[in-house]
Design an enzyme around this catalytic site. Structure first.
Site, PDB file in Angstrom:
ATOM      1  N   ARG A 222     170.919  58.225  94.878  1.00 41.50           N
ATOM      2  CA  ARG A 222     171.418  58.829  96.108  1.00 41.50           C
ATOM      3  C   ARG A 222     172.190  57.779  96.897  1.00 41.50           C
ATOM      4  NH1 ARG A 222     170.574  62.947  93.952  1.00 41.50           N
ATOM      5  NH2 ARG A 222     169.280  64.711  94.620  1.00 41.50           N
ATOM      6  N   HIS A 270     179.362  62.234  91.310  1.00 44.77           N
ATOM      7  CA  HIS A 270     177.986  62.716  91.141  1.00 44.77           C
ATOM      8  C   HIS A 270     177.861  63.572  89.870  1.00 44.77           C
ATOM      9  CE1 HIS A 270     174.076  63.469  93.542  1.00 44.77           C
ATOM     10  NE2 HIS A 270     173.852  63.668  92.254  1.00 44.77           N
TER      11      HIS A 270
END
Ligand code: GLV
Length: 307
Positions: A222, A270
């Site tokens: 993250r 991502h």
């Protein structure tokens, strides 16, 4: 049985897969308004009110490994277990991505790419695994797979996690007290931590500065774990040699962010491990069947811990 579903992308594909995996189950997409009473709910990026009024819900399934966004946004009825995805086809993708990133640095392919841009023919001395210890932060289902993969590639492997883990062939460190020793011995840092109040901003100027000069950072977890300006400052000063980043504070990464154009940053949108519909549905369906039999399941989130 009734399953409430909320997925921002490809809702029909998810619904059809759940219908196939759980014959006889009524699967309905969530819509605002009075609650359609369901036995289970499965979702990603849930709106706050998704589970409002659900009176008989037995479990809620997060259709991702990370639950930070869900814990932030969703009002979860008390007593309802929240279950996250465990691997579900992500482990293999993570292994591929991290193997590629580590080998790219180890074999100096980033340097050779820069040389190519200058038409420079120069061979660097052969790399040695013992000079390239890799360190995995976060030893959950995915982190353990990465540690095993890096070991299989011949690298010394270190592991750091909040609570102590014992792993064959991996030198493990635990908790804040052992973080410095882990970082000082790590040449390629792989971040696979969950984002929680304890890990937010954990990779900052002080901690990243403890990596040895010429170290690399690979963040597949993250963005919120990294302090961007601190990482950039350490890349600019030359202390860090490169960063491979797949997760960011804001996604999509804003066009003006310095990461996009930084010569020592390689970034991806991502995609290091994408959620696979069939694998994820098979896992959730298996856990629903276990709940129905009254059995315990793995992957239940500890809300106090945040993962
Ligand atoms: C992806 O980021 C996930 O949490 O599964």
């Amino acid at each position: 049985m009734r399953l409430l579903l909320h997925v921002p992308k490809a809702p029909d594909e998810w619904r059809d897969a759940f219908v196939r995996a759980l014959p006889g189950t009524e699967v309905r997409a969530w819509a605002p308004g009075p609650a359609w009473q369901a036995d289970y709910a499965a979702f990603w990026h849930p709106p706050r009110e998704l589970l409002d009024g659900q009176a008989r819900l037995k479990a809620a399934f997060n259709l991702a490994a990370g639950v930070d966004a869900t814990l932030k946004s969703l009002a979860l009825p008390p007593g309802v277990p929240l279950v996250r995805l465990e691997d579900a086809g992500m482990g293999k993708q993570m292994e591929e991505y991290v193997a590629w990133a580590v080998l790219r640095y180890f074999r100096r392919l980033d340097d050779y790419a820069r040389q190519q841009a200058r038409a420079e023919w120069r061979v660097h001395r052969p790399p040695r695994h013992d000079e390239f210890p890799t360190g995995v932060m976060g030893l959950g289902v995915l982190g353990l797979r990465l540690a095993a993969m890096l070991r299989a590639l011949g690298f010394p492997v270190l592991g750091w996690s909040a609570s102590r883990k014992v792993l064959d062939g991996v030198c493990t460190f635990a908790g804040a007290g052992e973080l410095d020793a882990f970082l000082r011995a790590t040449r390629a840092l792989v971040c696979m931590l969950p984002l929680t109040p304890d890990t937010a901003g954990l990779l900052n100027r002080a901690t990243l500065g403890r990596l040895p000069p010429g170290a690399y950072v690979i963040n597949v977890a993250r963005g919120g774990i990294v302090v961007d300006d601190d990482l950039l400052a350490l890349l600019d000063s030359g202390h860090l040699a490169g960063a491979t980043l797949d997760a960011f504070h804001a996604e999509p990464l804003p066009a003006a962010h310095r990461f996009w154009s930084h010569p020592k940053v390689f970034l991806t949108p991502h995609c290091s491990a994408l959620t696979l519909v069939e694998d994820s549905v098979a896992q959730v369906a298996g856990k629903i069947r276990a709940f129905e039999r009254g059995e315990a399941v793995t992957g239940v989130v500890d809300r106090a811990r945040g993962y």
